[in-house]
Design a protein around this motif. Structure first.
Motif, PDB file in Angstrom:
ATOM      1  N   CYS A 187       6.933 -13.997 -35.090  1.00  0.00           N
ATOM      2  CA  CYS A 187       7.555 -13.015 -34.380  1.00  0.00           C
ATOM      3  C   CYS A 187       9.160 -12.912 -34.705  1.00  0.00           C
ATOM      4  O   CYS A 187      10.127 -13.138 -33.975  1.00  0.00           O
ATOM      5  CB  CYS A 187       7.339 -13.453 -32.803  1.00  0.00           C
ATOM      6  SG  CYS A 187       7.971 -11.668 -31.810  1.00  0.00           S
ATOM      7  N   CYS A 194       2.658  -9.367 -36.861  1.00  0.00           N
ATOM      8  CA  CYS A 194       1.653  -9.551 -35.509  1.00  0.00           C
ATOM      9  C   CYS A 194       0.128  -9.676 -36.006  1.00  0.00           C
ATOM     10  O   CYS A 194      -0.478 -10.062 -35.373  1.00  0.00           O
ATOM     11  CB  CYS A 194       2.059  -8.072 -34.982  1.00  0.00           C
ATOM     12  SG  CYS A 194       3.451  -7.625 -34.383  1.00  0.00           S
ATOM     13  N   CYS A 197      -0.542 -13.344 -35.421  1.00  0.00           N
ATOM     14  CA  CYS A 197       0.145 -13.847 -34.313  1.00  0.00           C
ATOM     15  C   CYS A 197      -1.206 -14.265 -33.472  1.00  0.00           C
ATOM     16  O   CYS A 197      -1.995 -13.559 -33.056  1.00  0.00           O
ATOM     17  CB  CYS A 197       0.936 -12.913 -33.603  1.00  0.00           C
ATOM     18  SG  CYS A 197       1.829 -13.614 -32.049  1.00  0.00           S
ATOM     19  N   CYS A 203      -0.019  -9.802 -26.128  1.00  0.00           N
ATOM     20  CA  CYS A 203       1.371  -9.164 -26.134  1.00  0.00           C
ATOM     21  C   CYS A 203       1.399  -7.710 -25.959  1.00  0.00           C
ATOM     22  O   CYS A 203       0.595  -6.907 -26.669  1.00  0.00           O
ATOM     23  CB  CYS A 203       1.886  -9.686 -27.580  1.00  0.00           C
ATOM     24  SG  CYS A 203       3.391  -9.070 -28.104  1.00  0.00           S
TER      25      CYS A 203
HETATM   26  S1  SF4 Z   1       2.070  -9.718 -31.661  1.00  0.00           S
HETATM   27 FE1  SF4 Z   1       3.966  -9.799 -30.184  1.00  0.00          FE
HETATM   28  S2  SF4 Z   1       4.517 -12.035 -29.972  1.00  0.00           S
HETATM   29 FE2  SF4 Z   1       3.114 -11.829 -31.942  1.00  0.00          FE
HETATM   30  S3  SF4 Z   1       4.494 -11.405 -33.601  1.00  0.00           S
HETATM   31 FE3  SF4 Z   1       3.773  -9.414 -32.797  1.00  0.00          FE
HETATM   32  S4  SF4 Z   1       5.489  -8.776 -31.229  1.00  0.00           S
HETATM   33 FE4  SF4 Z   1       5.850 -10.899 -31.738  1.00  0.00          FE
END
Ligand code: SF4
Length: 215
Positions: A187, A194, A197, A203
């Motif tokens: 992030c 994302c 992630c 999220c």
């Molecule tokens: S899903 Fe959310 S926490 Fe994960 S990298 Fe993307 S913005 Fe960041």
């Protein structure tokens, strides 16, 4: 150097420099001093002398003047209140007391005191019974995720701390390491990954919330 006083000095130095620079500073300072006795530093040195030693090239810290003051006053406090040994700060007391005692040292914020509690428990084997009182570190990588994910609405110490307490009430500070690593590697400030992630399902991806986020 495995020494409770070195741990405290490293913690204080861990500010505005790389972690390796901060945590190796006690060892290098001891070499320049010729000892690492808190009593001798407090009685025979001054904050200016410590600052000069830190400033001598290659410099041991980016802000030798401030750090000289912080470290000399830490040696003075350790000598007068803890018998010259930082281990007495965290022996047989609660996490709440450890945080309170650490915050009394110049150069130790709530973020650093909380991080210290986690490191003492995780890396140095210090017994801590009330882990619910170890808070998450209010770090920029962690704040970025909490704001983007929607875990909290505002970027304040209170909001981030309370959000972590809701997420993991038995040990909020345990979230520090994984969220710090996630913020640093996945992030990221720009172009977050994302797709890779692990918390993507939870999220809200509010990237606009962190456009002006500062360290
Ligand atoms: S899903 Fe959310 S926490 Fe994960 S990298 Fe993307 S913005 Fe960041």
């Amino acid at each position: 150097m495995r020494d409770s006083n070195a741990f405290l000095f490293g913690l204080i130095a861990d500010q505005s420099v790389k972690a390796e620079t901060a945590w190796s500073l006690p060892y290098k300072l001891a070499q320049r001093l010729g000892h690492f006795s808190m009593q001798k530093i407090a009685k025979e040195s001054s904050s200016e002398e410590i600052g000069t030693l830190l400033r001598t090239k290659p410099a041991l810290h980016r802000y030798p003047g401030n750090m000289g003051r912080y470290l000399w006053s830490a040696a003075e406090r350790l000598t007068s209140e803890y018998d010259g040994c930082a281990e007495n700060i965290w022996s047989n007391v609660t996490a709440m007391e450890i945080v309170e005692r650490l915050e009394a040292f110049s150069g130790i914020s709530h973020k650093k005191a909380s991080l210290a509690c986690l490191l003492l428990w995780r890396d140095l084997g210090v017994e801590i019974s009330d882990k619910e009182n170890i808070d998450i570190a209010y770090d920029v990588h962690i704040r970025r995720i909490f704001l983007r994910a929607g875990f909290c609405e505002k970027d304040t110490l209170k909001d981030v701390t309370e959000a972590a307490r809701r997420l993991n009430p038995k040990f909020p500070g345990y979230l520090t390491s994984p969220f710090w690593a996630l913020g640093r590697n996945i992030c990221r400030p720009t172009e977050p990954l994302c797709g890779q992630c692990p918390i993507r399902p939870f999220c809200a991806r509010r990237l606009d919330k962190t456009e002006n986020l500062r360290a």
